[in-house]
Every structure is written in structure tokens, then in C-alpha cells.
Design a protein around this motif. Structure first.
Motif, PDB file in Angstrom:
ATOM      1  N   ALA A   1     -31.773  65.232  24.761  1.00  0.00           N
ATOM      2  CA  ALA A   1     -30.713  65.681  24.061  1.00  0.00           C
ATOM      3  C   ALA A   1     -29.763  66.894  24.750  1.00  0.00           C
ATOM      4  CB  ALA A   1     -31.276  65.821  22.807  1.00  0.00           C
ATOM      5  N   HIS A   2     -28.758  67.088  24.482  1.00  0.00           N
ATOM      6  CA  HIS A   2     -28.786  68.640  25.506  1.00  0.00           C
ATOM      7  C   HIS A   2     -28.860  69.735  24.272  1.00  0.00           C
ATOM      8  CE1 HIS A   2     -26.656  67.243  28.488  1.00  0.00           C
ATOM      9  NE2 HIS A   2     -25.974  66.097  27.948  1.00  0.00           N
TER      10      HIS A   2
ATOM     11  N   LEU B   1     -28.014  72.003  21.948  1.00  0.00           N
ATOM     12  CA  LEU B   1     -26.562  72.445  20.550  1.00  0.00           C
ATOM     13  C   LEU B   1     -27.259  72.803  19.491  1.00  0.00           C
ATOM     14  CD1 LEU B   1     -24.385  69.035  21.819  1.00  0.00           C
ATOM     15  CD2 LEU B   1     -24.351  72.039  22.977  1.00  0.00           C
TER      16      LEU B   1
ATOM     17  N   TRP C   1     -25.500  65.808  16.142  1.00  0.00           N
ATOM     18  CA  TRP C   1     -26.296  65.815  17.375  1.00  0.00           C
ATOM     19  C   TRP C   1     -26.592  64.916  18.050  1.00  0.00           C
ATOM     20  CZ3 TRP C   1     -31.365  68.690  18.072  1.00  0.00           C
ATOM     21  CH2 TRP C   1     -31.774  69.227  19.636  1.00  0.00           C
TER      22      TRP C   1
ATOM     23  N   HIS D   1     -23.956  61.693  19.602  1.00  0.00           N
ATOM     24  CA  HIS D   1     -22.974  62.179  20.148  1.00  0.00           C
ATOM     25  C   HIS D   1     -23.371  62.659  21.263  1.00  0.00           C
ATOM     26  CE1 HIS D   1     -19.942  60.304  17.354  1.00  0.00           C
ATOM     27  NE2 HIS D   1     -20.148  61.342  16.179  1.00  0.00           N
ATOM     28  N   HIS D   2     -24.607  62.907  21.255  1.00  0.00           N
ATOM     29  CA  HIS D   2     -24.831  63.796  22.467  1.00  0.00           C
ATOM     30  C   HIS D   2     -26.260  63.709  23.132  1.00  0.00           C
ATOM     31  CE1 HIS D   2     -21.265  66.954  22.291  1.00  0.00           C
ATOM     32  NE2 HIS D   2     -21.645  66.569  20.572  1.00  0.00           N
TER      33      HIS D   2
ATOM     34  N   CYS E   1     -29.020  62.343  25.667  1.00  0.00           N
ATOM     35  CA  CYS E   1     -28.522  61.279  26.625  1.00  0.00           C
ATOM     36  C   CYS E   1     -30.152  61.185  27.586  1.00  0.00           C
ATOM     37  CB  CYS E   1     -28.327  62.542  28.339  1.00  0.00           C
ATOM     38  SG  CYS E   1     -29.229  64.186  27.708  1.00  0.00           S
TER      39      CYS E   1
ATOM     40  N   SER F   1     -24.255  58.175  22.529  1.00  0.00           N
ATOM     41  CA  SER F   1     -23.514  59.306  23.471  1.00  0.00           C
ATOM     42  C   SER F   1     -21.998  58.273  23.925  1.00  0.00           C
ATOM     43  CB  SER F   1     -24.185  59.489  24.624  1.00  0.00           C
ATOM     44  OG  SER F   1     -23.109  59.946  25.726  1.00  0.00           O
ATOM     45  N   ASP F   2     -20.851  59.480  23.585  1.00  0.00           N
ATOM     46  CA  ASP F   2     -19.638  60.287  23.720  1.00  0.00           C
ATOM     47  C   ASP F   2     -19.282  59.371  25.122  1.00  0.00           C
ATOM     48  OD1 ASP F   2     -19.561  60.014  20.674  1.00  0.00           O
ATOM     49  OD2 ASP F   2     -18.617  62.126  21.496  1.00  0.00           O
TER      50      ASP F   2
ATOM     51  N   THR G   1     -16.369  65.024  32.917  1.00  0.00           N
ATOM     52  CA  THR G   1     -17.161  65.797  31.573  1.00  0.00           C
ATOM     53  C   THR G   1     -18.564  64.420  32.103  1.00  0.00           C
ATOM     54  OG1 THR G   1     -15.452  66.772  30.667  1.00  0.00           O
ATOM     55  CG2 THR G   1     -17.464  65.923  29.709  1.00  0.00           C
TER      56      THR G   1
ATOM     57  N   ASP H   1     -23.780  64.063  33.493  1.00  0.00           N
ATOM     58  CA  ASP H   1     -25.249  63.126  33.031  1.00  0.00           C
ATOM     59  C   ASP H   1     -25.829  62.255  33.708  1.00  0.00           C
ATOM     60  OD1 ASP H   1     -25.377  64.739  30.968  1.00  0.00           O
ATOM     61  OD2 ASP H   1     -25.532  62.502  29.646  1.00  0.00           O
TER      62      ASP H   1
END
Length: 627
Positions: A195-196, A198, A205, A208-209, A211, A242-243, A456, A460
Motif C-alpha cells: 500500500a502507498h 497515506l 486506505w 482504494h489504495h 497495490c 484498488s481504484d 495515475t 503503479d
């Protein structure tokens, strides 16, 4: 080790997901309940489809809000579990994921939770099923791995184990130490996600985020390594919400996912190799033997190594035939035509012009028939290819192929060219440039860093490209205000060596122009201010800097008055770190709206990129006409 992925990690219908997963050479899948419910295929058809594609069903998931509830609610949820077990029978699945409760009727009673999990486990055993109990990071009462582990220990059933989900474990601040003393056979399943970094609600988190491993900042390697060292030999399975992946092409996502697992295995193998080497050399004596990673008896991915100190020696620009403006731009900066210059190269053949400035080499390619080039030369001039030079022990073409980065081979002016393409669309030559090593000889140095403008939804994947192929490690994300929106920047660099890649992710206002590809060529030099004097005297195209910048610089860093005056006169920018390291740099305006050149000098060990100056650069380049 077996490699799996959750169907929730891929976009599309269930059938499309399964085809993409199989094409990426996964061994197995986690079937997400919602994918089954919404599929026109019946359970038996899904099972046959998986079998035809060579995919095992490793996990049915999730069984939500099943245990840790008031007795009245639990009775109904046990009915629900029995119905899902019947579905699993039809699918041929034998393992299910049980999540910790977030239900309004959840109770803070570990003993009751264990009792209910034991009841469900006993029913599952009648079907020959295994349960993996997972602590959701946002669970109402069970939200830490240690809590789930203690519940499973209380249950004490052979078919009930703990699920290790790297995101849930690491998001709560735990690490590999949370698995200390846990036997591998008590780990029922391992789910992997990065995950990033954030700061937000953990549920947002997570949803949506996430990876794939290596694209974020979590210690995925440490947790997965601890599982394997404990004796776990089940699948390594990806579960990424993830979006980005929800909107991406499923085949691209599946290939990227497989690369991430292969690279993770490579990291684990290196981790144990280094431990063995350290012990053999007697350098590991300061670490207790019980604390050292134990080499497991397991076969791991072993590709040709990543280059230890990769460099980008040549940048090739696609230009239109007769384009004199781009040639003039570089000659105004001090580049001169090479023309072959005794190097034995064919880069300067008809249609190609080699320009040098010390160690900096730029090739202008006006041909439109090169097999590898997909961009028409009639477009605006842009960076179409870069030449990567690796050390002698690294076989980059073989490494790229082993990681499923497609390699194209062509003959270019009689020389063999093997190249791949980054997700940003930049051609990367893997054989190293056929040029004699240039000498700076008073000119510029080699590339200090190179910048990529990326969308965007491909950010990744671009991280994965540089991470897996070149071994560059991604750093944190920085954010800047852009006149047209926002800019997120992320630096990747090797453990050793000077090459730095900067990924620039623009979040633009609707209708704002976008460009993906190489957008920054940042060359190192010495004596930057003296060079700036010469460039100003020759009327080289340099980016104007507003006078207010220097007033702010005086307030922030208080440089010596004579230095401040010279910076102001030359339009050079300046930064200083906490250790006294200094950065001197200047920029050109944008060339055809596609790229710009930066010239920089680092002093005293400065390692940054002048982040404080980035808003000034963005605003000035946006307001300055293109060259």
C-alpha cells in the motif's frame, strides 16, 4: 511456491478475470463471493472453467461477520455459513476465509469468539474444509493479528488456522515479529498486498489504495519471509483492492501482479543468500542465531540479477526530418555534433545525429521506419528511447523476459537492438549503447536523473517496471501544486549507483493537456554558476525565474548576499539540506510541450531534488512559451 490471486484484484466479469489470471501463468485463484453471485455461470461451470484454464481454487472468500457476535445473531450466521459450505462443495473449494466482525452485534469477548469459531470449524471439518481466520484492520474488537492468533489458539482445531494478510497486519503497525513462535502449519493462508503511505481511515486506505508488492511502502517482504521461515508452504496469494486495478485492463493487471510475486520471491531468495554469505564470512556473529532468517527448503524465482549500478548513457529523440529547432536547442546548450567521431558507432548514420556535451549524449532520430519505434517522427519532438547500460554480470534482456516484460529484437543499421517498453510508452534499449564511454572533458556529466510523466492509472505499473527490471527502490510520494492541477512525484533509485528515476504523476483539471513519457533530462555538472554565466552570455534558452523567488530564498535559507545576488542575476535556483549539502540548478523551458533539460550541481552530499523550488519551476514553465 504456488502463486495465486484473488478475483477481486482484477477488473471485468468473472470469466474475463479467470482468463487473464490464467494467461499470466498463475497457479490458483481466491474466488470472491460477489464475483460468484454476479456471474451467469453456475458453481459447477465455474469449477470446470477454472480446471480447463489450469487454475486451482485455493480459497473461497469472504465469510463476513460470522463469529464474535451475540448468540442470537450467531445462530443465523451459522445458517449462512452452512449455505456457503454447500456452495464450496459445488465449487470444489476446500478453504474459506473468515473475517473478524464489524457487525453492530459484535461483542468484545475473545472466549465467545473462539467458541463460535470452533463451532463453525467443526461444521467445516464435516466437509473436509479448512478455515483461515483473519483480523480485519478495521474489525470492531479483533483488528490486530495477535488477537486473531490468540483466538485460533483457543479454538485448537487442526482445520482452523490464522490468515496472514500483509496489509491488515502492517497497516496496524505490526511487523514480522508478530509471527514469532508461530508454527507454519497454523498459518492457514497468506494474502499479500502492499500500500502507498497515506494518512487516512484504514478502511478507505484498504479499499482504494492497495497495490502489488514492491509498489508501495509496506514491509511485505519481511512478513512473507517470516511466514515461509515458519514453515508455511501454502500459496502466496495477492489480494489487492484498488481504484486503479478496477479500471485497468485485466490482462495488464494480471501480468503486473505476477511480476510482483516473482520479484518478491527474488527478494526473499536474496535475503537468505545474504544471510548465508554473512554467516559463512563470520560477519553475522553479532546477531543471535535464532534471530537470523532461516533458509527454508523451498524453490524460489532465480532470474538473471538486476544491474548493481545501472546508468542511462544515451537518450534518443524522435524528430521530424529537417527539424533544425531541436538540433539548435541542444547546440545552444553546448552540445556538438559527433558524426561518428572515431567511436566505430553507427548511431550517426543517415537520419540520425549524435550530439555530445562531455558525458551527455543525445541522438536525434529523423527516421520513421525503425521497427522498434512506434511513434511517428512527424509528431512533436520527444524522447522515444533510452539506452540502459548494465554491469557485466547482468543480462538485462534475459531478465526482462523472465519477468514477462516483452522484448523485441530488431536490426538497426546493422547492429542488434533488443528493447522493451515501459508502461509510459518509452522504448528501453537493453543491450547498452554501442558508444565508447564518453569523457566529460570539461563538459556536462551524465544523467543525474530522468523524469517520466505518467498517468495515475499507470503509475503503479511504471513503478513495477523500474523496480523489477532495474532493481530501483521507490521512495515516498511528494505532492506539489501545479497551475493545471496537482503533481505527485516519486523517486526510485538503486541500492548503489547514481541513477535516479523520477515519476511525475499529474492530476490535471478536466480538459488540461496531458503527455506521458520522458519529460525531464537532468544532467550533472561541476561549477554550475560559471556554466550559467556562459549559457546566459550565449543567449541559451533558460527558464525565467521570478524575482520574488529570491526574496523568499533570502528569508528561508539566508544565503550569503553575494551568492544571492549572483543567483538572482543568472536565474539559477538553490537549495540546502540540514547537513549543509547544497544544490545549484537551472532549467530550460519546455521543448514542444514534451520535455525540458535541467543542469545541476550537488555539493556536500546533497541527495534531494530541490523540492522547495518545484512550484516555481512548474509555474514558470507553464507561463513560458514552448521552444
Amino acid at each position: 511456491m504456488r502463486k495465486g490471486i484473488a478475483t477481486v484484484s482484477i477488473s471485468g466479469s468473472l470469466d474475463v478475470k479467470l482468463e487473464a489470471i490464467a494467461a499470466a501463468r498463475f497457479d490458483s485463484v481466491e474466488l470472491f463471493d460477489a464475483d460468484i453471485v454476479s456471474s451467469p455461470l453456475g458453481p459447477e461451470e465455474i469449477a470446470r472453467r477454472c480446471s480447463d484454464l489450469g487454475l486451482d481454487i485455493d480459497l473461497f472468500q469472504p465469510l463476513r461477520d460470522l463469529v464474535g457476535l451475540t448468540p442470537e445473531v450467531f445462530a443465523d450466521r451459522l445458517r449462512f455459513a452452512r449455505a456457503k459450505f454447500e456452495l464450496m462443495e459445488r465449487l470444489g473449494a476446500t478453504r474459506a476465509l473468515v473475517c473478524s466482525a464489524v457487525h453492530p452485534a459484535s461483542v468484545d469477548d475473545p472466549d465467545l469468539t473462539a467458541e463460535q469459531l470452533g463451532t463453525v470449524g467443526t461444521v467445516a471439518a464435516e466437509h473436509g474444509f479448512t478455515l483461515a481466520y483473519e483480523a480485519l484492520a478495521w474489525g470492531t474488537h479483533v483488528n490486530r493479528f495477535g488477537q486473531a492468533r490468540r483466538v485460533v489458539e483457543k479454538v485448537d482445531l487442526a482445520n482452523v488456522g490464522v490468515a496472514v494478510d500483509t496489509f491488515h497486519l502492517l497497516a496496524r503497525g505490526d511487523g514480522p515479529e508478530a509471527l514469532a513462535g508461530l508454527a507454519g502449519d497454523r498459518i492457514a493462508f497468506v494474502q499479500i498486498a502492499d500500500a502507498h503511505g497515506l494518512s487516512m481511515d484504514v478502511l478507505e486506505w484498504s479499499r482504494h489504495h492497495r497495490c502489488f508488492p514492491g509498489q508501495g511502502v509496506l514491509d511485505v517482504e519481511g512478513v512473507v519471509g517470516a511466514c515461509v521461515e515458519a514453515g508455511y508452504r501454502g500459496p502466496l496469494s495477492l489480494e489487492v483492492f484498488s481504484d486503479i486495478v478496477r479500471e485497468a485492463d485485466p490482462r495488464d493487471t494480471a501480468r503486473d501482479a505476477m511480476r510482483s510475486l516473482l520479484h518478491l520471491e527474488e527478494q526473499l531468495r536474496r535475503r537468505w543468500d545474504e544471510t548465508d554469505e554473512s554467516a559463512a564470512a563470520g560477519t553475522g556473529t553479532s546477531v543471535a542465531a535464532t534471530d537470523r532468517p532461516r533458509r527454508p527448503r523451498v524453490e524460489l524465482f532465480d532470474p538473471p540479477p538486476a544491474p548493481a549500478s545501472p546508468t542511462i548513457d544515451v537518450v534518443e529523440l524522435a524528430v521530424a526530418p529537417g527539424d533544425s529547432r531541436t538540433h539548435g536547442f541542444f547546440t545552444s546548450l553546448g552540445f556538438t555534433a559527433d558524426g561518428g567521431g572515431g567511436t566505430g558507432t553507427t548511431l550517426g548514420s543517415p537520419g540520425r545525429t549524435v550530439l555530445r556535451n562531455g558525458a551527455a549524449v543525445v541522438v536525434l532520430d529523423a527516421r520513421s521506419d525503425l521497427e522498434l519505434r512506434r511513434s511517428a517522427a512527424a509528431q512533436r519532438p520527444h524522447v522515444a528511447a533510452i539506452g540502459v547500460r548494465a554491469d557485466a554480470d547482468s543480462d538485462l534482456p534475459a531478465r526482462a523476459q523472465s519477468l514477462h516484460w516483452p522484448v523485441v529484437e530488431a536490426t538497426d543499421d546493422g547492429r542488434r537492438v533488443r528493447a522493451t517498453r515501459s508502461p509510459a510508452g518509452v522504448e528501453v534499449h537493453l543491450d547498452g549503447p554501442p558508444l565508447a564511454a564518453p569523457d566529460a572533458d570539461g563538459g556536462w556529466g551524465a544523467l543525474d536523473h530522468i523524469g517520466f510523466a505518467i498517468d495515475t492509472d499507470r503509475s503503479d505499473a511504471e513503478v513495477s517496471f523500474h523496480r523489477t527490471l532495474l532493481g530501483l527502490r521507490p521512495g515516498p510520494v511528494s505532492e506539489f501544486m501545479d497551475p493545471a492541477g496537482r503533481l505527485r512525484s516519486r523517486v526510485l533509485q538503486p541500492d548503489d549507483g547514481a541513477l535516479r528515476v523520477v515519476l511525475n504523476i499529474a492530476v490535471r483539471a478536466p480538459g488540461a493537456p496531458t503527455w506521458t513519457g520522458v519529460n525531464q533530462l537532468a544532467y550533472a555538472c561541476t561549477g554550475l554558476l560559471d556554466r550559467a554565466e556562459a549559457l546566459r552570455a550565449s543567449r541559451a534558452p533558460l527558464m525565467p525565474v521570478p524575482d520574488a523567488y529570491y526574496d523568499d530564498l533570502a528569508a528561508r535559507l539566508d544565503p550569503a548576499p553575494e551568492l544571492l545576488a549572483r543567483l538572482r542575476r543568472l536565474g539559477a535556483l538553490y537549495d540546502r539540506d540540514d547537513q549543509g549539502g547544497e544544490l545549484f540548478h537551472l532549467y530550460t523551458p519546455l521543448v514542444a510541450g514534451r520535455f525540458y533539460v535541467e543542469l545541476l550541481e550537488r555539493r556536500g552530499g546533497y541527495r534531494g531534488f530541490g523540492a522547495a523550488n518545484t512550484p516555481v519551476r512548474l509555474a514558470s514553465q507553464a507561463a513560458t512559451p514552448w521552444l
